[in-house]
Write a protein that holds these residues in place. Structure first.
Motif, short mmCIF file in Angstrom:
data_model
loop_
_atom_site.label_atom_id
_atom_site.label_comp_id
_atom_site.label_asym_id
_atom_site.label_seq_id
_atom_site.Cartn_x
_atom_site.Cartn_y
_atom_site.Cartn_z
N GLU A 305 0.85 -1.31 -0.03
CA GLU A 305 -0.03 0.22 -0.11
C GLU A 305 0.73 1.32 0.07
OE1 GLU A 305 -3.28 0.24 -0.06
OE2 GLU A 305 -3.42 -1.97 -0.40
N GLU A 306 1.86 1.11 0.92
CA GLU A 306 2.93 2.44 1.06
C GLU A 306 3.50 2.72 -0.08
OE1 GLU A 306 3.55 2.69 5.90
OE2 GLU A 306 4.85 1.39 4.38
N PHE A 307 4.00 1.45 -0.96
CA PHE A 307 5.01 1.53 -2.16
C PHE A 307 3.98 2.05 -3.37
CE2 PHE A 307 6.99 -0.39 -6.01
CZ PHE A 307 8.32 0.06 -5.49
N THR A 308 2.91 1.65 -3.43
CA THR A 308 2.03 1.87 -4.46
C THR A 308 1.75 3.30 -4.36
OG1 THR A 308 1.11 -0.57 -4.67
CG2 THR A 308 -0.12 1.50 -5.81
N GLU A 309 1.27 3.94 -3.36
CA GLU A 309 1.05 5.34 -2.89
C GLU A 309 1.93 6.16 -3.38
OE1 GLU A 309 -0.83 8.20 0.51
OE2 GLU A 309 -1.02 5.96 0.83
N ALA A 310 3.37 5.76 -2.76
CA ALA A 310 4.56 6.65 -3.08
C ALA A 310 4.77 6.64 -4.47
CB ALA A 310 5.75 6.03 -2.13
N LEU A 311 4.71 5.62 -5.08
CA LEU A 311 4.92 5.46 -6.48
C LEU A 311 3.86 6.38 -7.47
CD1 LEU A 311 6.74 4.15 -8.74
CD2 LEU A 311 4.90 2.24 -8.99
N ALA A 312 2.64 6.29 -7.12
CA ALA A 312 1.73 7.15 -7.64
C ALA A 312 2.06 8.55 -7.66
CB ALA A 312 0.30 6.86 -6.93
N ASP A 313 2.42 9.13 -6.37
CA ASP A 313 2.86 10.40 -6.20
C ASP A 313 4.26 10.82 -6.70
OD1 ASP A 313 0.72 10.55 -4.69
OD2 ASP A 313 1.55 10.50 -2.71
N ALA A 314 4.96 9.92 -7.18
CA ALA A 314 6.42 10.13 -7.56
C ALA A 314 6.10 10.70 -9.16
CB ALA A 314 7.07 8.86 -7.89
N PRO A 315 7.13 11.82 -9.41
CA PRO A 315 6.77 12.54 -10.65
C PRO A 315 7.01 11.88 -11.92
CG PRO A 315 8.83 13.22 -9.56
CD PRO A 315 8.12 12.41 -8.67
N GLY A 316 7.85 10.76 -11.72
CA GLY A 316 8.10 10.02 -13.09
C GLY A 316 9.18 10.66 -13.81
N ASN A 317 10.04 9.81 -14.38
CA ASN A 317 10.95 10.44 -15.35
C ASN A 317 11.44 9.34 -16.16
OD1 ASN A 317 13.54 11.33 -16.28
ND2 ASN A 317 14.43 12.07 -14.36
N ASP A 318 11.18 9.40 -17.51
CA ASP A 318 11.40 8.51 -18.31
C ASP A 318 12.92 8.26 -18.66
OD1 ASP A 318 8.71 7.97 -18.86
OD2 ASP A 318 8.48 9.20 -20.71
N GLY A 319 13.62 9.44 -18.70
CA GLY A 319 15.08 9.20 -18.92
C GLY A 319 15.84 8.83 -17.75
N LEU A 320 15.33 8.61 -16.58
CA LEU A 320 16.02 8.23 -15.33
C LEU A 320 16.49 6.51 -15.53
CD1 LEU A 320 16.96 8.64 -12.60
CD2 LEU A 320 14.79 7.54 -11.63
N GLU A 321 17.76 6.53 -15.52
CA GLU A 321 18.61 5.28 -15.60
C GLU A 321 19.20 4.87 -14.44
OE1 GLU A 321 21.08 4.71 -18.95
OE2 GLU A 321 19.49 5.74 -20.54
N LYS A 322 18.88 3.33 -13.68
CA LYS A 322 19.37 3.11 -12.75
C LYS A 322 19.44 1.65 -12.64
CE LYS A 322 18.72 6.70 -9.09
NZ LYS A 322 19.96 6.78 -8.64
N GLU A 323 20.43 1.09 -11.90
CA GLU A 323 20.53 -0.38 -11.68
C GLU A 323 20.89 -0.84 -10.27
OE1 GLU A 323 22.61 -4.63 -13.65
OE2 GLU A 323 23.19 -2.43 -14.18
N VAL A 324 19.88 -1.21 -9.45
CA VAL A 324 20.21 -1.64 -8.06
C VAL A 324 19.84 -2.99 -7.91
CG1 VAL A 324 19.84 0.73 -7.35
CG2 VAL A 324 17.99 -0.88 -7.48
N SER A 325 20.08 -3.64 -6.80
CA SER A 325 19.60 -4.92 -6.40
C SER A 325 19.07 -5.03 -5.03
CB SER A 325 20.78 -5.86 -6.51
OG SER A 325 21.87 -5.35 -5.85
N ILE A 326 18.13 -6.13 -4.95
CA ILE A 326 17.68 -6.17 -3.60
C ILE A 326 17.91 -7.69 -3.11
CG2 ILE A 326 15.49 -6.38 -2.31
CD1 ILE A 326 14.26 -4.25 -4.13
N ALA A 327 18.15 -7.99 -1.75
CA ALA A 327 18.31 -9.16 -1.44
C ALA A 327 17.27 -9.39 -0.42
CB ALA A 327 19.74 -9.72 -0.88
N THR A 328 16.68 -10.71 -0.39
CA THR A 328 15.68 -10.90 0.51
C THR A 328 15.42 -12.26 0.63
OG1 THR A 328 13.28 -10.38 1.08
CG2 THR A 328 13.56 -11.04 -1.26
N GLY A 329 14.56 -12.82 1.70
CA GLY A 329 14.36 -14.24 1.84
C GLY A 329 13.65 -14.82 0.67
#
Length: 439
Positions: A305-329
């Motif tokens: 819920e928090e992620f979806t709401e924050a993503l909806a409020d984010a301005p967006g940027n078609d040119g933003l390029e990033k590569e990150v990783s997440i480790a989880t169970g």
């Protein structure tokens, strides 16, 4: 009285304690001629408007201080021991205890079994009630300490004695009656063991605990965690997908009854059951305000819920390029991949690798992120593309020491993997900010 537990660690600037010239190292001996057992006695006694406090200085000199203040006004004292007393250890030998499933050679604090009711109020710990005397119950009622979190496991007295390996464990259930009659709010927990307290026994426990509403506010059902270090312990089996479906069907049936009778869902399944059953998580309203969040009930729904709401409020940027990783169970990896799919729709050039880490240290049946070790992260991530940084959930590390269960530090892991590591708080907003950074 153990004087070391009553020693002052800090005095707040501008406080009454500072005006009285109290200093770190001073020991509080009595308040109004009463000895102080722990922090609850202290808070209860200092509520008065007039106090006589006996203090011992480091050189042994004793000061008697008369204090006049507003009711409930704090003195501004922090103690070296937050409890102001020694912690009570557990006298049970529970068949599901994870501490008994730990390998040798880890840090000493990981082997300490606490069953201290006071930590229920200070830290939210769950207690079995077997370590409590009548005076402890009386004090909870007198001080109106609540809610108290109770490890119930089962309301069958004989079965509870067996599960806790304590002949008094069944009798201890009567303390719930006393707390209920006094109007003390409670939350319950059932660690479910296959073939032991599930099925008809779980149904009995839920039925019995519902009788304590409204003061028993909620009960969570969590699956037993089984490590590979179980030699000589009670034989327990992991739950299957079919088992998880049966557990959820039973719980959902009782939730419906509770809603009709009391207006709350009351009995809650932890997130693991839904992931294991491959079922959709309940909607936010089903969690009754996330009352059992610390037991893993609704953590993923809240994150979504928090992620979806924050993503909806984010301005967006078609040119933003990033590569990150997440480790989880391994348990939550598919769920996180789905969240990252939402992210990619808005930020098509942001690439997030989600790596499910196999728990070689404790065994593959342990699939939650909070029990992953630094060595497993090292071994499995060293050959993976990690991008600009690696994100790890905060439940993997001790906050102050910044180390994992096996004492590998975050700094060591960074050096091994040659990538910056970001320890991410549990909210969806923090997760999104950690991925996108400056945007």
């Amino acid at each position: 009285m153990n004087k070391t537990t009553h020693r002052i660690a800090a005095v707040a600037p501008g406080s009454i304690a500072e005006e009285l010239e109290l200093e770190p190292g001073d020991v509080i001996l009595t308040i109004n001629d009463q000895e102080i057992e722990d922090i609850f006695d202290y808070h209860y006694l200092v509520e008065d408007e007039y106090l006589v406090m006996l203090v011992e200085k480091p050189d042994g000199e004793q000061w008697e201080l008369e204090i006049e203040k507003d009711e409930d006004e704090d003195l501004g004292i922090t103690f070296e021991n937050g409890l102001m007393d020694d912690y009570k250890s557990c006298s049970n030998k529970c068949i599901f205890c994870f501490i008994d499933q730990m390998p040798p050679g880890m840090r000493d604090t990981l082997y300490f079994k606490d069953d201290d009711s006071r930590l229920s109020f200070l830290q939210g710990n769950y207690v079995t009630l077997t370590n409590m005397k009548q005076k402890d119950i009386d004090r909870i009622i007198r001080y109106r300490l609540d809610p108290i979190n109770i490890s119930v496991q089962t309301t069958n007295p004989e079965l509870r004695c067996m599960m806790l390996h304590n002949r008094f464990a069944g009798e201890a259930l009567k303390k719930i009656d006393t707390l209920y009659e006094a109007g003390i709010r409670m939350n319950g927990q059932i660690v479910l063991c296959k073939g032991v307290n599930d099925g008809a026994e779980l149904e009995r426990s839920i039925r019995d605990l519902m009788e304590y509403q409204p003061y028993m506010e909620s009960v969570s059902v969590v699956p037993v965690g089984l490590s590979k270090f179980r030699e000589g312990l009670y034989p327990l089996e992991p739950f299957t997908k079919e088992d998880a479906c049966e557990v959820l069907d039973l719980i959902h049936g009782w939730q419906k009854k509770s809603m009709e009778m009391h207006g709350t869902h009351f009995i809650h399944a932890s997130d693991e059951w839904y992931l294991l059953a491959e079922r959709e998580l309940p909607q936010e309203d089903n969690y009754d305000g996330y009352i059992q969040l610390e037991n893993g009930v609704g953590m993923l729904r809240l994150l979504q819920e928090e992620f979806t709401e924050a993503l909806a409020d984010a301005p967006g940027n078609d040119g933003l390029e990033k590569e990150v990783s997440i480790a989880t169970g391994r348990l939550a990896a598919t769920f996180l991949e789905q969240l990252m799919g939402q992210l990619t729709e808005k930020y098509p050039h942001v690439r997030v690798h989600v790596y499910p880490i196999r728990n070689d240290f404790f065994g593959e049946m342990i699939t939650v992120s909070g029990l992953l070790t630094g060595q497993d992260l090292k071994n499995q991530l060293s050959v993976m593309p990690l991008g600009e940084k690696l994100l790890l959930p905060c439940n993997m590390v001790r906050s102050e020491e910044q180390d994992f269960l096996d004492d590998v530090t975050v700094e060591e892991l960074e050096k091994t993997l040659q990538v910056p590591i970001d320890i991410v708080k549990s909210s969806g907003i923090d997760l999104l900010d950690a991925i996108l950074g400056d945007r």
